[in-house]
Each structure stands twice: as C-alpha cells, then as structure tokens.
Design a protein around this motif. Structure first.
Motif, PDB file in Angstrom:
ATOM      1  N   VAL A   5      -8.990  24.043  -5.436  1.00 49.87           N
ATOM      2  CA  VAL A   5      -9.085  25.486  -5.057  1.00 49.87           C
ATOM      3  C   VAL A   5      -8.195  26.193  -6.141  1.00 49.87           C
ATOM      4  O   VAL A   5      -7.040  25.960  -6.270  1.00 49.87           O
ATOM      5  N   ALA A   6      -8.869  27.041  -7.038  1.00 50.48           N
ATOM      6  CA  ALA A   6      -8.152  27.844  -8.049  1.00 50.48           C
ATOM      7  C   ALA A   6      -7.983  29.178  -7.330  1.00 50.48           C
ATOM      8  O   ALA A   6      -9.021  29.688  -6.665  1.00 50.48           O
ATOM      9  N   ILE A   7      -6.660  29.815  -7.493  1.00 50.06           N
ATOM     10  CA  ILE A   7      -6.610  31.103  -6.823  1.00 50.06           C
ATOM     11  C   ILE A   7      -6.388  31.948  -8.202  1.00 50.06           C
ATOM     12  O   ILE A   7      -5.252  32.000  -8.696  1.00 50.06           O
ATOM     13  N   GLN A   8      -7.104  32.974  -8.283  1.00 55.97           N
ATOM     14  CA  GLN A   8      -6.828  34.000  -9.339  1.00 55.97           C
ATOM     15  C   GLN A   8      -5.996  35.270  -8.456  1.00 55.97           C
ATOM     16  O   GLN A   8      -6.919  35.799  -7.716  1.00 55.97           O
ATOM     17  N   MET A   9      -4.669  35.457  -8.957  1.00 54.95           N
ATOM     18  CA  MET A   9      -4.078  36.447  -8.087  1.00 54.95           C
ATOM     19  C   MET A   9      -3.125  37.301  -8.724  1.00 54.95           C
ATOM     20  O   MET A   9      -2.990  36.970  -9.979  1.00 54.95           O
ATOM     21  N   ILE A  84     -13.154  28.706  -5.961  1.00 49.61           N
ATOM     22  CA  ILE A  84     -12.308  29.807  -7.005  1.00 49.61           C
ATOM     23  C   ILE A  84     -12.223  31.181  -5.907  1.00 49.61           C
ATOM     24  O   ILE A  84     -12.969  31.678  -5.585  1.00 49.61           O
ATOM     25  N   LEU A  85     -10.901  31.514  -5.512  1.00 51.28           N
ATOM     26  CA  LEU A  85     -10.636  32.752  -4.798  1.00 51.28           C
ATOM     27  C   LEU A  85     -10.026  33.797  -5.733  1.00 51.28           C
ATOM     28  O   LEU A  85      -8.895  33.445  -6.583  1.00 51.28           O
ATOM     29  N   LEU A 102     -16.207  37.201 -15.735  1.00 54.16           N
ATOM     30  CA  LEU A 102     -15.842  35.935 -15.879  1.00 54.16           C
ATOM     31  C   LEU A 102     -16.059  35.100 -14.901  1.00 54.16           C
ATOM     32  O   LEU A 102     -16.476  33.958 -15.066  1.00 54.16           O
ATOM     33  N   LEU A 103     -15.443  35.521 -13.789  1.00 55.62           N
ATOM     34  CA  LEU A 103     -15.525  34.431 -12.578  1.00 55.62           C
ATOM     35  C   LEU A 103     -16.983  34.318 -12.065  1.00 55.62           C
ATOM     36  O   LEU A 103     -17.459  33.431 -11.539  1.00 55.62           O
ATOM     37  N   GLU A 104     -17.785  35.550 -12.146  1.00 56.75           N
ATOM     38  CA  GLU A 104     -19.024  35.335 -11.764  1.00 56.75           C
ATOM     39  C   GLU A 104     -19.842  34.644 -12.695  1.00 56.75           C
ATOM     40  O   GLU A 104     -20.762  33.865 -12.299  1.00 56.75           O
ATOM     41  N   LYS A 105     -19.547  34.584 -13.936  1.00 58.53           N
ATOM     42  CA  LYS A 105     -19.973  33.438 -14.613  1.00 58.53           C
ATOM     43  C   LYS A 105     -20.016  32.109 -14.332  1.00 58.53           C
ATOM     44  O   LYS A 105     -20.778  31.284 -14.794  1.00 58.53           O
TER      45      LYS A 105
END
Length: 106
Positions: A5-9, A84-85, A102-105
């Motif tokens: 799990v990656a967390i972009q925060m 990915i959160l 970028l995350l949508e990609k």
C-alpha cells in the motif's frame, strides 16, 4: 494475503495523529500485515510512459511522541503496487491536479 500500500499524503511529520484519518488507515493496514510506502506529491514522476515515485517504507505506531519511521528512499513503479491512496488535504492547486493526473495514469 500481504498487500503493498502506497500512501500519497501531506508531510507525515506535520499531521495530528489524534484526528488524522490517513494515520488510522495506515495503522490498520500495518496491523493486517500489509507493507506501507510513503510519498508526497512532489515524489511522483513519469519515465518512459510509466508512473513512478520516490517512496519510503513506512511504519507507524500509536504514540504521540514517535508515531512514524521512514526507511531510505527507493524509486518505485507504482503499477507494481496493490493499493495507492491519495490522502492529501487541499488546497486544490496545480500540484494537487498534477498528482491526480499521475496517479490516474497508473
């Protein structure tokens, strides 16, 4: 089953763990034995048409004085992750929009 799990925060050193829902999600994921990766919006990039991020392995504890530990930075192809959160507080600005693209990609 172990998941990655990656967390972009927002910067983790500035959160209030008593009221931050992202922190609670990280605690629960860790309790389930899932591996955690931490990244901020500026860590995302595209190379050869794929989305990558400079990530750091994250561990969390429910301790107001010492709530997180980050490992050394590693570049990671985000398509290799299970989850990915995106858990970033506003403002709704160019950096936020860029991160969503970028995350949508992925």
């Amino acid at each position: 089953m172990s998941l990655s799990v990656a967390i972009q925060m927002d910067p983790i050193d500035s959160i209030d763990i008593d009221g931050d829902s992202t922190f609670v999600l990280a605690l629960e994921a860790q309790r389930r034995g899932w591996s955690l990766l931490y990244m901020e919006p500026g860590d995302l990039y595209v190379r050869d048409g794929r989305t990558f991020a400079t990530t750091r392995a994250l561990s969390v504890t429910d301790n107001n004085d010492d709530w997180y530990r980050l490992a050394d930075a590693v570049n990671y192809d985000l398509a290799d992750l299970d989850i990915i959160l995106m858990r970033q507080d506003p403002p709704f600005n160019a950096e936020y929009i860029y991160a969503t693209y970028l995350l949508e990609k992925v």
